[in-house]
Design a protein around this motif. Sequence first.
Motif, PDB file in Angstrom:
ATOM      1  N   ARG A 256     -24.058  -0.590   7.522  1.00 44.29           N
ATOM      2  CA  ARG A 256     -24.451   0.808   7.945  1.00 44.29           C
ATOM      3  C   ARG A 256     -24.797   1.662   6.790  1.00 44.29           C
ATOM      4  NH1 ARG A 256     -19.799   2.161  12.402  1.00 44.29           N
ATOM      5  NH2 ARG A 256     -20.181   0.420  13.848  1.00 44.29           N
ATOM      6  N   GLY A 257     -24.952   1.070   5.475  1.00 46.32           N
ATOM      7  CA  GLY A 257     -25.430   1.607   4.224  1.00 46.32           C
ATOM      8  C   GLY A 257     -24.536   2.542   3.670  1.00 46.32           C
ATOM      9  N   SER A 258     -23.087   2.483   4.011  1.00 45.19           N
ATOM     10  CA  SER A 258     -22.055   3.159   3.052  1.00 45.19           C
ATOM     11  C   SER A 258     -22.088   2.908   1.665  1.00 45.19           C
ATOM     12  CB  SER A 258     -20.668   2.624   3.849  1.00 45.19           C
ATOM     13  OG  SER A 258     -20.517   3.021   5.095  1.00 45.19           O
ATOM     14  N   ILE A 259     -22.303   1.581   1.419  1.00 45.19           N
ATOM     15  CA  ILE A 259     -22.293   1.017  -0.129  1.00 45.19           C
ATOM     16  C   ILE A 259     -23.372   0.068  -0.116  1.00 45.19           C
ATOM     17  CG2 ILE A 259     -20.000   1.618  -0.664  1.00 45.19           C
ATOM     18  CD1 ILE A 259     -19.169  -1.336   0.029  1.00 45.19           C
ATOM     19  N   PRO A 260     -23.917  -0.354  -1.307  1.00 48.90           N
ATOM     20  CA  PRO A 260     -24.827  -1.195  -1.475  1.00 48.90           C
ATOM     21  C   PRO A 260     -24.583  -2.789  -0.994  1.00 48.90           C
ATOM     22  CG  PRO A 260     -24.936   0.269  -3.422  1.00 48.90           C
ATOM     23  CD  PRO A 260     -23.648   0.540  -2.673  1.00 48.90           C
ATOM     24  N   VAL A 261     -25.293  -3.523  -0.539  1.00 51.91           N
ATOM     25  CA  VAL A 261     -24.922  -4.683   0.010  1.00 51.91           C
ATOM     26  C   VAL A 261     -24.416  -5.745  -1.058  1.00 51.91           C
ATOM     27  CG1 VAL A 261     -26.071  -6.988   0.932  1.00 51.91           C
ATOM     28  CG2 VAL A 261     -26.796  -4.497   1.774  1.00 51.91           C
ATOM     29  N   ASP A 262     -24.923  -5.357  -2.283  1.00 49.87           N
ATOM     30  CA  ASP A 262     -24.438  -6.352  -3.465  1.00 49.87           C
ATOM     31  C   ASP A 262     -23.279  -5.692  -4.277  1.00 49.87           C
ATOM     32  OD1 ASP A 262     -25.809  -4.261  -4.449  1.00 49.87           O
ATOM     33  OD2 ASP A 262     -27.036  -5.496  -5.934  1.00 49.87           O
ATOM     34  N   PHE A 263     -22.783  -4.666  -3.427  1.00 47.38           N
ATOM     35  CA  PHE A 263     -21.507  -3.908  -4.364  1.00 47.38           C
ATOM     36  C   PHE A 263     -20.221  -4.494  -4.137  1.00 47.38           C
ATOM     37  CE2 PHE A 263     -18.439  -0.862  -5.068  1.00 47.38           C
ATOM     38  CZ  PHE A 263     -18.492  -0.143  -6.089  1.00 47.38           C
ATOM     39  N   PRO A 264     -19.687  -4.800  -5.188  1.00 45.89           N
ATOM     40  CA  PRO A 264     -18.117  -5.924  -5.004  1.00 45.89           C
ATOM     41  C   PRO A 264     -17.458  -5.033  -4.461  1.00 45.89           C
ATOM     42  CG  PRO A 264     -18.730  -5.314  -7.337  1.00 45.89           C
ATOM     43  CD  PRO A 264     -19.972  -4.653  -6.516  1.00 45.89           C
ATOM     44  N   VAL A 265     -16.644  -5.690  -3.133  1.00 50.13           N
ATOM     45  CA  VAL A 265     -15.654  -5.021  -2.628  1.00 50.13           C
ATOM     46  C   VAL A 265     -14.561  -6.227  -2.422  1.00 50.13           C
ATOM     47  CG1 VAL A 265     -14.586  -3.473  -0.753  1.00 50.13           C
ATOM     48  CG2 VAL A 265     -17.025  -3.320  -1.469  1.00 50.13           C
ATOM     49  N   PRO A 266     -13.922  -6.723  -3.283  1.00 58.03           N
ATOM     50  CA  PRO A 266     -12.846  -7.640  -3.106  1.00 58.03           C
ATOM     51  C   PRO A 266     -11.675  -7.108  -2.199  1.00 58.03           C
ATOM     52  CG  PRO A 266     -12.702  -6.877  -5.145  1.00 58.03           C
ATOM     53  CD  PRO A 266     -13.741  -6.197  -4.702  1.00 58.03           C
ATOM     54  N   TYR A 267     -11.028  -7.825  -1.430  1.00 64.70           N
ATOM     55  CA  TYR A 267      -9.782  -7.253  -0.500  1.00 64.70           C
ATOM     56  C   TYR A 267      -8.887  -8.472  -0.342  1.00 64.70           C
ATOM     57  CZ  TYR A 267     -12.018 -10.761   2.929  1.00 64.70           C
ATOM     58  OH  TYR A 267     -12.085 -11.891   3.365  1.00 64.70           O
ATOM     59  N   ALA A 268      -7.667  -7.757  -0.086  1.00 65.03           N
ATOM     60  CA  ALA A 268      -6.494  -8.661   0.233  1.00 65.03           C
ATOM     61  C   ALA A 268      -5.750  -7.915   1.489  1.00 65.03           C
ATOM     62  CB  ALA A 268      -5.715  -8.709  -0.848  1.00 65.03           C
ATOM     63  N   HIS A 269      -5.241  -8.780   2.281  1.00 65.89           N
ATOM     64  CA  HIS A 269      -4.435  -8.358   3.582  1.00 65.89           C
ATOM     65  C   HIS A 269      -2.982  -8.171   2.894  1.00 65.89           C
ATOM     66  CE1 HIS A 269      -7.256  -7.971   6.895  1.00 65.89           C
ATOM     67  NE2 HIS A 269      -7.706  -9.185   6.267  1.00 65.89           N
ATOM     68  N   THR A 270      -2.300  -6.985   2.798  1.00 69.57           N
ATOM     69  CA  THR A 270      -1.182  -6.700   2.328  1.00 69.57           C
ATOM     70  C   THR A 270      -0.243  -6.214   3.125  1.00 69.57           C
ATOM     71  OG1 THR A 270      -1.928  -4.822   1.325  1.00 69.57           O
ATOM     72  CG2 THR A 270      -2.035  -6.857  -0.076  1.00 69.57           C
ATOM     73  N   PRO A 271       0.019  -6.920   4.203  1.00 68.84           N
ATOM     74  CA  PRO A 271       1.043  -5.933   5.376  1.00 68.84           C
ATOM     75  C   PRO A 271       2.636  -5.677   4.479  1.00 68.84           C
ATOM     76  CG  PRO A 271       0.630  -8.387   5.689  1.00 68.84           C
ATOM     77  CD  PRO A 271      -0.227  -8.002   4.601  1.00 68.84           C
ATOM     78  N   SER A 272       2.950  -4.643   4.643  1.00 70.32           N
ATOM     79  CA  SER A 272       4.357  -4.170   3.980  1.00 70.32           C
ATOM     80  C   SER A 272       5.549  -4.960   4.519  1.00 70.32           C
ATOM     81  CB  SER A 272       4.344  -2.621   4.066  1.00 70.32           C
ATOM     82  OG  SER A 272       3.402  -2.139   3.361  1.00 70.32           O
ATOM     83  N   PHE A 273       5.541  -5.387   5.586  1.00 65.05           N
ATOM     84  CA  PHE A 273       6.546  -5.920   6.570  1.00 65.05           C
ATOM     85  C   PHE A 273       6.833  -7.312   6.071  1.00 65.05           C
ATOM     86  CE2 PHE A 273       3.052  -5.385   9.465  1.00 65.05           C
ATOM     87  CZ  PHE A 273       2.541  -6.690   9.609  1.00 65.05           C
ATOM     88  N   VAL A 274       6.088  -7.789   5.070  1.00 65.81           N
ATOM     89  CA  VAL A 274       6.323  -9.156   4.766  1.00 65.81           C
ATOM     90  C   VAL A 274       6.101  -8.916   3.052  1.00 65.81           C
ATOM     91  CG1 VAL A 274       6.041 -10.345   6.846  1.00 65.81           C
ATOM     92  CG2 VAL A 274       4.210 -10.082   5.093  1.00 65.81           C
ATOM     93  N   GLY A 275       6.990 -10.021   2.498  1.00 67.62           N
ATOM     94  CA  GLY A 275       6.800 -10.142   1.092  1.00 67.62           C
ATOM     95  C   GLY A 275       7.177  -9.004   0.154  1.00 67.62           C
ATOM     96  N   SER A 276       6.630  -8.674  -0.749  1.00 69.69           N
ATOM     97  CA  SER A 276       6.864  -7.486  -1.577  1.00 69.69           C
ATOM     98  C   SER A 276       5.585  -7.349  -2.709  1.00 69.69           C
ATOM     99  CB  SER A 276       8.369  -7.871  -2.452  1.00 69.69           C
ATOM    100  OG  SER A 276       7.783  -8.880  -3.652  1.00 69.69           O
ATOM    101  N   HIS A 277       6.217  -6.227  -3.576  1.00 63.97           N
ATOM    102  CA  HIS A 277       4.945  -5.898  -4.520  1.00 63.97           C
ATOM    103  C   HIS A 277       4.506  -6.994  -5.394  1.00 63.97           C
ATOM    104  CE1 HIS A 277       8.881  -5.779  -6.511  1.00 63.97           C
ATOM    105  NE2 HIS A 277       8.259  -5.894  -7.756  1.00 63.97           N
ATOM    106  N   ILE A 278       5.182  -8.108  -5.466  1.00 64.28           N
ATOM    107  CA  ILE A 278       4.670  -9.099  -6.233  1.00 64.28           C
ATOM    108  C   ILE A 278       3.834  -9.864  -5.349  1.00 64.28           C
ATOM    109  CG2 ILE A 278       6.703  -9.295  -7.851  1.00 64.28           C
ATOM    110  CD1 ILE A 278       7.565 -11.784  -6.442  1.00 64.28           C
ATOM    111  N   THR A 279       4.130 -10.175  -4.195  1.00 60.57           N
ATOM    112  CA  THR A 279       2.905 -10.901  -3.315  1.00 60.57           C
ATOM    113  C   THR A 279       1.870  -9.801  -3.125  1.00 60.57           C
ATOM    114  OG1 THR A 279       4.998 -11.196  -1.892  1.00 60.57           O
ATOM    115  CG2 THR A 279       3.007 -12.012  -0.864  1.00 60.57           C
TER     116      THR A 279
END
Length: 511
Positions: A171-194
Amino acid sequence: MAQNVDQIKDHVELFHQPEYQELFQGKKEFEDCHSADEITRVAEWTKSWDYREKNFAREALTVNPAKACQPLGAIFAASGFEGTLPFVHGSQGCVAYFRTHLTRHFKEPFSAVSSSMTEDAAVFGGLQNMVDGLENAYTLYKPKMIAMCTTCMAEVIGDDLQAFIKTSKERGSIPVDFPVPYAHTPSFVGSHITGYDNMLKGILANLTENKQSESKNGKWNFIPGFDTYTVNNRELRRILNLFGIDATILADNSDTFDSPNEGEFVMYQGKTTLEEGADSINAEGTIALQAYSTTKTREYIEKEWQQPTLVLRPVGIRGTDAFLQKLSEISGKPIPRELEIERGRAIDAMTDSQAWIHGKSVALYGDPDLVYGLVSFLLELGAEPTHIVVTNSNEVFEAELQTLLDSSQYGTNAKLWSGKDLWHLRSLMFTEPVDLLIGNSYGKYLWRDTGTPLARIGYPLFDRHHLHRYPTLGYTGALNLLNWTVNTILDDLDRKTIVPAKTDISYDLIR
């Protein structure tokens, strides 16, 4: 009546003023509180073995856990990379909390943005929030990379970050080649080190895609882990330079949380360049300074990069010895004389102070890797770890710590309380008192209730300034750990011998 600026009071004094005391008394009467005698009776009961048994029987309630939630660790990891803006997909209140938490500890402004999900997004999904949020973040703040993680809301409704980022680019929000790494980080499991682990893995996977070459680059990767003594990165770099080792620190946020004030605001202070991150796949190997905040990242590096990894914790004498021996091995050079002298100074200082620490019983709490390093150091001093609380523990850590405790006669009386919280620790310290408590600022309530002196080591440290600016790594770090522990004991001795002609027999300057 006009305000008198000379009468402005700090909150420490403000609420002792007559008008506030009258207000508090009226509040008690309105709420029909229990009598002072009943409050005292119950407070005393909470110090008993009977209460301890009931306290440890609870299952559905956690009181003051010694951990934070995943997104905090995720944005901490992202902050170590050049030009990187942490982006939290969730409610605005969540990211405000994470920013505040880090700012209060480091006394540095911390930048992160949010997709600002509200009730409608919770029902219909947060895609439009992300589309708009990425466009605004890219346009306004001009980052080189946006690192995205999630909060509870986005996870509960099942938002797919990979698909949402792809749609945002289409949709053109950011360039196609722009780096957007991601991680699913639900707060109800694990902790800050996870969360740290998940985010670092996501960033490395993004940056290194299709970047593996046929030959190695001759460098070594070093991962600090969730280490809030970020000056340790500078100490690490100093040691590596002494060996002449060409290295990449993944991710170096030492300037993010300890930046100079030169009269101009610099938004992005991460020191690991995106090029270095991309080329880390071609290194000779990766050494992590923490095990439990790098588990998934190391597994990924070994499997996908076919690169060897190793965990070494350069804390205390033995930990630093092992670390330097490995550096000597990979560099082919002897341990520099400068570091041998530092080792001698640390051992000399430990010898000077051992009479005040040897045999002291200690309660401590924190993250697994922090606790492991502290326990190892305490055993070197002849102190006796007694109550060890690690809320975000696991079976592998439990076995590793027990092996360490079994290696020393001073670990005989130690017990690890895995998954317990600071209210559990309170019961332990009342029923089985110790001489010293080591932990973060939340331990001040345990100090107040039990009278046990508190050495502030860990994260967060809200009520003291600048402790994070001192390294805990290497022989220099060992000196700092020694300083904080032995002088806490001596400060407490002064407090207990301060009454003239009654307790001041040992209130002297001879020690």
